[in-house]
Design an enzyme around this catalytic site. Structure first.
Site, PDB file in Angstrom:
ATOM      1  N   LEU A 291       4.316   4.824   1.775  1.00 51.75           N
ATOM      2  CA  LEU A 291       5.846   4.489   1.103  1.00 51.75           C
ATOM      3  C   LEU A 291       5.382   2.822   1.216  1.00 51.75           C
ATOM      4  CD1 LEU A 291       8.584   6.649   2.415  1.00 51.75           C
ATOM      5  CD2 LEU A 291       7.276   6.838   0.225  1.00 51.75           C
ATOM      6  N   ASP A 292       6.017   2.189  -0.036  1.00 52.78           N
ATOM      7  CA  ASP A 292       6.313   0.893   0.117  1.00 52.78           C
ATOM      8  C   ASP A 292       6.942   0.164   1.260  1.00 52.78           C
ATOM      9  OD1 ASP A 292       4.701   1.128  -2.425  1.00 52.78           O
ATOM     10  OD2 ASP A 292       6.393   0.599  -3.597  1.00 52.78           O
ATOM     11  N   ARG A 293       6.610  -1.056   1.621  1.00 52.38           N
ATOM     12  CA  ARG A 293       7.464  -1.407   2.734  1.00 52.38           C
ATOM     13  C   ARG A 293       8.953  -1.594   2.732  1.00 52.38           C
ATOM     14  NH1 ARG A 293       5.283  -6.067   6.834  1.00 52.38           N
ATOM     15  NH2 ARG A 293       6.769  -5.975   8.302  1.00 52.38           N
TER      16      ARG A 293
ATOM     17  N   VAL B 280      10.731   0.499   0.805  1.00 48.98           N
ATOM     18  CA  VAL B 280      11.371   1.631   0.437  1.00 48.98           C
ATOM     19  C   VAL B 280      11.406   2.613   1.889  1.00 48.98           C
ATOM     20  CG1 VAL B 280      10.820   3.751  -0.631  1.00 48.98           C
ATOM     21  CG2 VAL B 280       9.939   1.616  -1.457  1.00 48.98           C
TER      22      VAL B 280
END
Length: 233
Positions: free
Chosen positions: A63-65, A67
């Site tokens: 997951l993106d940082r 998120v």
């Protein structure tokens, strides 16, 4: 970076661990040098099971940082390989929640765009279909709740492109709250964005049983409002 605690672990068996990722955590190591979730999980498992040696914690997906939400790790190399195959075969279902200020023209629908990633900017852009290197990106969305100022959108991605939900919602005219990179009005003090990996469903790679892992969003007034709104429906 603070250590993992029991409440961060939302699923665990002999093969897989599900973590409710906090915004700001990175899933695996990057150039920042910050300790990733994969290493925090190893520390947690080593302590929980009193293992003096090496502990395996394979990264299944990321997951993106900024998120939050469900992220899965494998406790064995066999489970890791089989989970990667499930992702490759697109048999894993993921559900995200996003909070946006602008209401989509339609309450639900399917979005298809061609996206191109700019490596230098670490950002993806909607481009014409014939652009070299562009990839078709598709997701389903629907509004599931609203407040006076915001809309809660449930998203089911069909493809898994870089920053897909962020760029496709922005292109729809509905940038995610806090996501200045993709048109959000202002950033959040902690750098988070209001995108949450709510649920992941898959067939267990070893036990061959259906698994559903659900993560509650971070505790703040806006997420709390929408959680209460949904529970009272």
């Amino acid at each position: 970076m603070y250590p993992l605690i029991d409440t961060d672990i939302i699923y665990e068996d002999n093969h897989i661990v599900g973590i409710n990722k906090h915004p700001g955590h990175i899933v695996q190591g990057d150039r920042t040098g910050d300790m990733p979730l994969s290493e925090l999980l190893k520390i947690y498992l080593r302590k929980k099971y009193n293992k003096p040696g090496n502990v395996f914690a394979g990264v299944i997906h990321r997951l993106d940082r900024p998120v939050s939400g469900v992220v899965l790790f494998a406790k064995t190399s066999k489970a890791l390989a089989r989970m990667h195959m499930l992702f490759k075969e697109k048999t894993i279902q993921k559900t995200y929640w996003a909070i946006v200020k602008n209401k989509p023209v339609k309450d639900s629908g399917t979005i298809k765009n061609y996206l191109l990633k700019n490596e230098r900017l670490n950002k993806s852009f909607v481009v014409p279909a014939d652009t070299v290197g562009a990839s078709l990106s598709e997701l389903h969305y629907k509004i599931i709740a609203s407040s006076d100022n915001y809309y809660l959108i449930e998203v089911n991605p069909i493809t898994g492109r870089h920053h897909q939900i962020r760029v496709q919602l922005s292109n729809l005219g509905c940038p995610i709250k806090g996501d200045q990179k993709y048109g959000g009005f202002r950033s959040e003090p902690d750098g988070s964005i209001f995108l949450h990996a709510r649920k992941i469903q898959f067939l267990h790679p070893v036990k061959n049983e259906p698994v559903e892992v659900i993560a509650n969003p971070p505790k703040n007034s806006l997420w709390d409002f929408f959680m209460s709104n949904l529970q009272n429906k």
